[in-house]
Design an enzyme around this catalytic site. Structure first.
Site, PDB file in Angstrom:
ATOM      1  N   VAL A 115       0.821  -1.222   0.000  1.00  0.00           N
ATOM      2  CA  VAL A 115       0.000   0.000   0.000  1.00  0.00           C
ATOM      3  C   VAL A 115       0.851   1.267   0.000  1.00  0.00           C
ATOM      4  O   VAL A 115       0.636   2.171  -0.809  1.00  0.00           O
ATOM      5  CB  VAL A 115      -0.966   0.000   1.208  1.00  0.00           C
ATOM      6  CG1 VAL A 115      -1.710   1.330   1.291  1.00  0.00           C
ATOM      7  CG2 VAL A 115      -1.971  -1.136   1.077  1.00  0.00           C
ATOM      8  N   ASN A 158       8.105  -5.005  -8.333  1.00  0.00           N
ATOM      9  CA  ASN A 158       7.745  -5.803  -7.172  1.00  0.00           C
ATOM     10  C   ASN A 158       7.993  -7.260  -7.499  1.00  0.00           C
ATOM     11  O   ASN A 158       7.758  -7.696  -8.642  1.00  0.00           O
ATOM     12  CB  ASN A 158       6.273  -5.602  -6.791  1.00  0.00           C
ATOM     13  CG  ASN A 158       5.961  -6.086  -5.388  1.00  0.00           C
ATOM     14  OD1 ASN A 158       6.170  -5.363  -4.422  1.00  0.00           O
ATOM     15  ND2 ASN A 158       5.475  -7.312  -5.267  1.00  0.00           N
ATOM     16  N   THR A 174       6.364  -9.835  -6.537  1.00  0.00           N
ATOM     17  CA  THR A 174       5.070 -10.416  -6.914  1.00  0.00           C
ATOM     18  C   THR A 174       4.519  -9.583  -8.073  1.00  0.00           C
ATOM     19  O   THR A 174       4.150  -8.419  -7.895  1.00  0.00           O
ATOM     20  CB  THR A 174       4.086 -10.384  -5.724  1.00  0.00           C
ATOM     21  OG1 THR A 174       4.694 -11.030  -4.611  1.00  0.00           O
ATOM     22  CG2 THR A 174       2.777 -11.056  -6.074  1.00  0.00           C
ATOM     23  N   VAL A 219       9.982  -1.987   1.443  1.00  0.00           N
ATOM     24  CA  VAL A 219       9.636  -3.366   1.796  1.00  0.00           C
ATOM     25  C   VAL A 219       9.754  -3.515   3.313  1.00  0.00           C
ATOM     26  O   VAL A 219      10.227  -2.618   4.004  1.00  0.00           O
ATOM     27  CB  VAL A 219      10.549  -4.389   1.080  1.00  0.00           C
ATOM     28  CG1 VAL A 219      10.390  -4.272  -0.427  1.00  0.00           C
ATOM     29  CG2 VAL A 219      12.015  -4.211   1.483  1.00  0.00           C
ATOM     30  N   LYS A 220       9.334  -4.647   3.835  1.00  0.00           N
ATOM     31  CA  LYS A 220       9.375  -4.890   5.273  1.00  0.00           C
ATOM     32  C   LYS A 220      10.811  -4.783   5.783  1.00  0.00           C
ATOM     33  O   LYS A 220      11.747  -5.257   5.151  1.00  0.00           O
ATOM     34  CB  LYS A 220       8.802  -6.277   5.570  1.00  0.00           C
ATOM     35  CG  LYS A 220       8.626  -6.572   7.040  1.00  0.00           C
ATOM     36  CD  LYS A 220       7.985  -7.939   7.252  1.00  0.00           C
ATOM     37  CE  LYS A 220       7.830  -8.239   8.742  1.00  0.00           C
ATOM     38  NZ  LYS A 220       7.236  -9.570   8.959  1.00  0.00           N
ATOM     39  N   SER A 239       6.284   9.315   6.967  1.00  0.00           N
ATOM     40  CA  SER A 239       5.140   9.292   7.870  1.00  0.00           C
ATOM     41  C   SER A 239       3.909   9.874   7.199  1.00  0.00           C
ATOM     42  O   SER A 239       3.996  10.828   6.429  1.00  0.00           O
ATOM     43  CB  SER A 239       5.432  10.091   9.142  1.00  0.00           C
ATOM     44  OG  SER A 239       4.297  10.080   9.991  1.00  0.00           O
ATOM     45  N   LYS A 256      12.560   9.245  12.626  1.00  0.00           N
ATOM     46  CA  LYS A 256      11.246   8.632  12.391  1.00  0.00           C
ATOM     47  C   LYS A 256      10.855   7.723  13.563  1.00  0.00           C
ATOM     48  O   LYS A 256       9.679   7.680  13.962  1.00  0.00           O
ATOM     49  CB  LYS A 256      11.276   7.826  11.083  1.00  0.00           C
ATOM     50  CG  LYS A 256       9.987   7.043  10.785  1.00  0.00           C
ATOM     51  CD  LYS A 256       8.744   7.924  10.755  1.00  0.00           C
ATOM     52  CE  LYS A 256       7.548   7.280  10.095  1.00  0.00           C
ATOM     53  NZ  LYS A 256       7.132   5.979  10.605  1.00  0.00           N
ATOM     54  N   HIS A 295       9.679   9.980  16.292  1.00  0.00           N
ATOM     55  CA  HIS A 295       8.363  10.464  15.846  1.00  0.00           C
ATOM     56  C   HIS A 295       7.304   9.434  16.228  1.00  0.00           C
ATOM     57  O   HIS A 295       6.254   9.770  16.781  1.00  0.00           O
ATOM     58  CB  HIS A 295       8.395  10.691  14.335  1.00  0.00           C
ATOM     59  CG  HIS A 295       7.051  10.751  13.668  1.00  0.00           C
ATOM     60  ND1 HIS A 295       6.264   9.627  13.456  1.00  0.00           N
ATOM     61  CD2 HIS A 295       6.347  11.793  13.159  1.00  0.00           C
ATOM     62  CE1 HIS A 295       5.151   9.973  12.849  1.00  0.00           C
ATOM     63  NE2 HIS A 295       5.167  11.284  12.656  1.00  0.00           N
ATOM     64  N   ASN A 296       7.576   8.151  15.962  1.00  0.00           N
ATOM     65  CA  ASN A 296       6.612   7.098  16.276  1.00  0.00           C
ATOM     66  C   ASN A 296       6.436   6.932  17.781  1.00  0.00           C
ATOM     67  O   ASN A 296       5.337   6.623  18.254  1.00  0.00           O
ATOM     68  CB  ASN A 296       7.046   5.776  15.649  1.00  0.00           C
ATOM     69  CG  ASN A 296       6.822   5.746  14.143  1.00  0.00           C
ATOM     70  OD1 ASN A 296       6.633   6.782  13.516  1.00  0.00           O
ATOM     71  ND2 ASN A 296       6.845   4.573  13.572  1.00  0.00           N
ATOM     72  N   GLU A 305       4.172   9.517  18.844  1.00  0.00           N
ATOM     73  CA  GLU A 305       2.850   9.082  18.365  1.00  0.00           C
ATOM     74  C   GLU A 305       2.219   8.087  19.344  1.00  0.00           C
ATOM     75  O   GLU A 305       1.024   8.184  19.647  1.00  0.00           O
ATOM     76  CB  GLU A 305       3.022   8.452  16.983  1.00  0.00           C
ATOM     77  CG  GLU A 305       1.779   7.937  16.311  1.00  0.00           C
ATOM     78  CD  GLU A 305       2.120   7.240  15.001  1.00  0.00           C
ATOM     79  OE1 GLU A 305       1.680   6.085  14.808  1.00  0.00           O
ATOM     80  OE2 GLU A 305       2.852   7.838  14.179  1.00  0.00           O
ATOM     81  N   LYS A 314       4.440  -2.383  16.129  1.00  0.00           N
ATOM     82  CA  LYS A 314       5.429  -2.890  15.173  1.00  0.00           C
ATOM     83  C   LYS A 314       6.875  -2.714  15.633  1.00  0.00           C
ATOM     84  O   LYS A 314       7.794  -3.024  14.884  1.00  0.00           O
ATOM     85  CB  LYS A 314       5.222  -2.226  13.807  1.00  0.00           C
ATOM     86  CG  LYS A 314       3.913  -2.654  13.147  1.00  0.00           C
ATOM     87  CD  LYS A 314       3.812  -2.157  11.728  1.00  0.00           C
ATOM     88  CE  LYS A 314       2.550  -2.683  11.038  1.00  0.00           C
ATOM     89  NZ  LYS A 314       2.401  -2.152   9.665  1.00  0.00           N
ATOM     90  N   ARG A 326       0.268  -0.869  25.976  1.00  0.00           N
ATOM     91  CA  ARG A 326       0.068  -1.795  24.850  1.00  0.00           C
ATOM     92  C   ARG A 326       0.356  -3.229  25.288  1.00  0.00           C
ATOM     93  O   ARG A 326      -0.345  -4.161  24.898  1.00  0.00           O
ATOM     94  CB  ARG A 326       0.926  -1.377  23.654  1.00  0.00           C
ATOM     95  CG  ARG A 326       0.493  -0.046  23.075  1.00  0.00           C
ATOM     96  CD  ARG A 326       0.993   0.182  21.662  1.00  0.00           C
ATOM     97  NE  ARG A 326       0.589   1.506  21.180  1.00  0.00           N
ATOM     98  CZ  ARG A 326       0.609   1.871  19.914  1.00  0.00           C
ATOM     99  NH1 ARG A 326       1.004   1.024  18.980  1.00  0.00           N
ATOM    100  NH2 ARG A 326       0.237   3.086  19.555  1.00  0.00           N
TER     101      ARG A 326
END
Length: 488
Positions: free
Chosen positions: A16, A36, A38, A80-81, A134, A188, A191-192, A195, A267, A294
């Site tokens: 996405v 990609n 895939t 990618v991951k 972000s 970043k 930043h998270n 968040e 994550k 969490r």
């Protein structure tokens, strides 16, 4: 391939975020090649490019064709991951890349992995950027906040593209060169972490308003909507108002928010932030509390069992026992408590960034970081402009809390803040983020803490020594001997 037909930039990884960022780049007028592993994802992206305005996007099905379709010196974004998939993608693409080409990793990667890859890439003459992105899928498509760090030469190769693709605010695009090494990924990550804190504080405001104030979802939607027109104006406040409006289409009964299981996913970036704060001896209790919550939310079955055990032992639930509550005052108090707590969360994040910048000699510009977070990203908020101004007024600001403007606001809001935390504790409602923020404020503002007793204890059992307030030097006392003598 004719140079006229070559793309200006490439993007590999069409989940996405990758699809949306590629379409954003193409829409801004920059021909882009996509790839990609895939192949159906390539076809899907090509179809979207056609449907969304015949955008200048070309799809490729092998690493070689993809790399060779890009104009030299090539710049290729990887989305990618994090972890091994990044290394695998780099290996597949770099086989066809040439010295002077650039790899840009746009994932949520651990900053030391980025620094390792920079060294590996440079051995082949390749340039490397680790770029925080972000804004979620909407930001990627319409304008994210971008945090590129690493090779400055690589940044100069693509800054014109990034500046057009990024979110636009009153004082420019939401992108800047962050600094050397893994600084972009580290920024970043923090930043998270901020968040995480922000979301936890908003959930606590919701909990108090619902379970102490007895407010329903329609009222909550209206309140958060009103708050979003004032000092709390932000993306997270805005979407919270929207969430309370959505009804459950599955059953046609009630609001969807009430049907969602109270287990929060994560994550890893929040955990990394808290770990780094500990490594650098930076207090970040609001962010740490949000992470703990969490973890606690994941113990759903245990919590339900515990609730029954304590009920059997006679613990009476005071939640939902509204009684006589001045709703108007409670709503205003919660607003002020939320605002003051949020300032603490941002202060902790900024202090962590400054400490890491000093350790790594990154030269982070905290005011500029606040500026690029004003648009596109998840923590975008109207008061980030004031944070930017605070660091512009005083680049060496010890803590956001002591900026004259913010200090005044903290003092003005502390009474309401204490009322909310005290009322929540009285009712048995956990507000770990708000209470951690308040304790951070109270600890930081006190010129003398009970740490003198802790240090005396350390010296008693471990001969760790102590300093005195009335004379220089380190001292050790034979506490047990003197205590026995005092008893005689």
């Amino acid at each position: 391939m004719e140079s006229a037909t070559l793309s200006q930039i490439g993007l590999a990884g069409l989940a996405v975020m990758g699809q949306n960022l590629a379409l954003n780049i193409a829409e801004k007028g920059f021909p882009i090649s996509v790839y990609n592993r895939t192949t159906s994802k390539v076809d899907e992206t090509l179809d979207r490019a056609h449907r969304e305005g015949q955008l200048p996007l070309s799809g490729h099905y092998t690493p070689k064709d993809f790399v060779l379709s890009i104009k030299k010196p090539r710049s290729i974004i990887i989305l990618v991951k994090a972890g091994a998939p990044v290394d695998q993608t780099i290996a597949a693409l770099s086989a066809y890349m040439e010295p002077g080409d650039t790899i840009i990793d746009g994932g949520n990667e651990w900053y030391e992995n980025t620094e390792r890859r920079m060294v590996d890439a440079s051995a082949s003459g390749l340039l490397y950027l680790g770029m925080g992105v972000s804004g979620g899928e909407d930001g990627a498509r319409n304008g994210p906040s971008l945090m590129p760090g690493g090779s400055h030469r690589a940044y100069l190769n693509i800054h014109n593209i990034l500046e057009k693709v990024a979110a636009q605010v009153d004082d420019g695009p939401c992108v800047t060169y962050i600094g050397e090494g893994g600084s972009g990924n580290f920024v970043k990550m923090v930043h998270n972490g901020i968040e995480y804190g922000d979301m936890q504080l908003i959930s606590e405001a919701y909990d108090v308003l619902k379970n102490v104030g007895g407010l329903g979802n329609e009222e909550l939607a209206e309140i958060f909507g009103e708050w979003n027109r004032g000092e709390l104006e932000s993306f997270l406040i805005e979407i919270t108002s929207d969430i309370f409006k959505v009804e459950d289409e599955e059953t046609g009964n009630g609001h969807l928010v009430d049907k969602i299981l109270d287990k929060t996913g994560m994550k890893g970036t929040g955990k990394w932030t808290v770990q780094q704060a500990a490594e650098l001896s930076i207090a970040a209790p609001t962010i740490a509390a949000s992470l703990d919550c969490r973890y606690m939310s994941g113990l759903k079955e245990e919590r339900e069992a515990a609730a029954e055990i304590f009920k059997e032992e006679g613990l009476k639930e005071d939640i939902n026992n509204v009684g006589a509550v001045d709703k108007k005052r409670l709503i205003d108090d919660v607003r002020q408590a939320l605002y003051a707590s949020k300032i603490c969360s941002y202060a902790q994040g900024m202090n962590l960034l400054r400490a890491k910048s000093m350790e790594k000699v990154w030269g982070l510009n905290l005011g500029e970081l606040a500026r690029i977070w004003k648009g596109g990203c998840i923590i975008r908020a109207v008061f980030l402009d004031r944070i930017k101004q605070a660091y512009q007024r005083n680049p060496g600001l010890a803590n956001l809390l002591v900026d004259p403007e913010f200090a005044k606001e903290m003092v003005q809001r502390q009474a309401a803040w204490r009322r909310v935390v005290g009322l929540a504790i009285q009712k048995g409602i956990s507000v770990p983020g708000m209470s951690a923020s308040l304790q951070y404020f109270d600890t930081y503002r006190r010129g003398r803490l009970p740490a003198n007793l802790v240090q005396a204890q350390r010296d008693y059992f471990g001969a760790h020594t102590y300093e005195r307030i009335d004379r220089p030097g380190s001292y050790h006392t034979e506490w047990s001997k003197l205590a026995r003598k005092a008893r005689v």
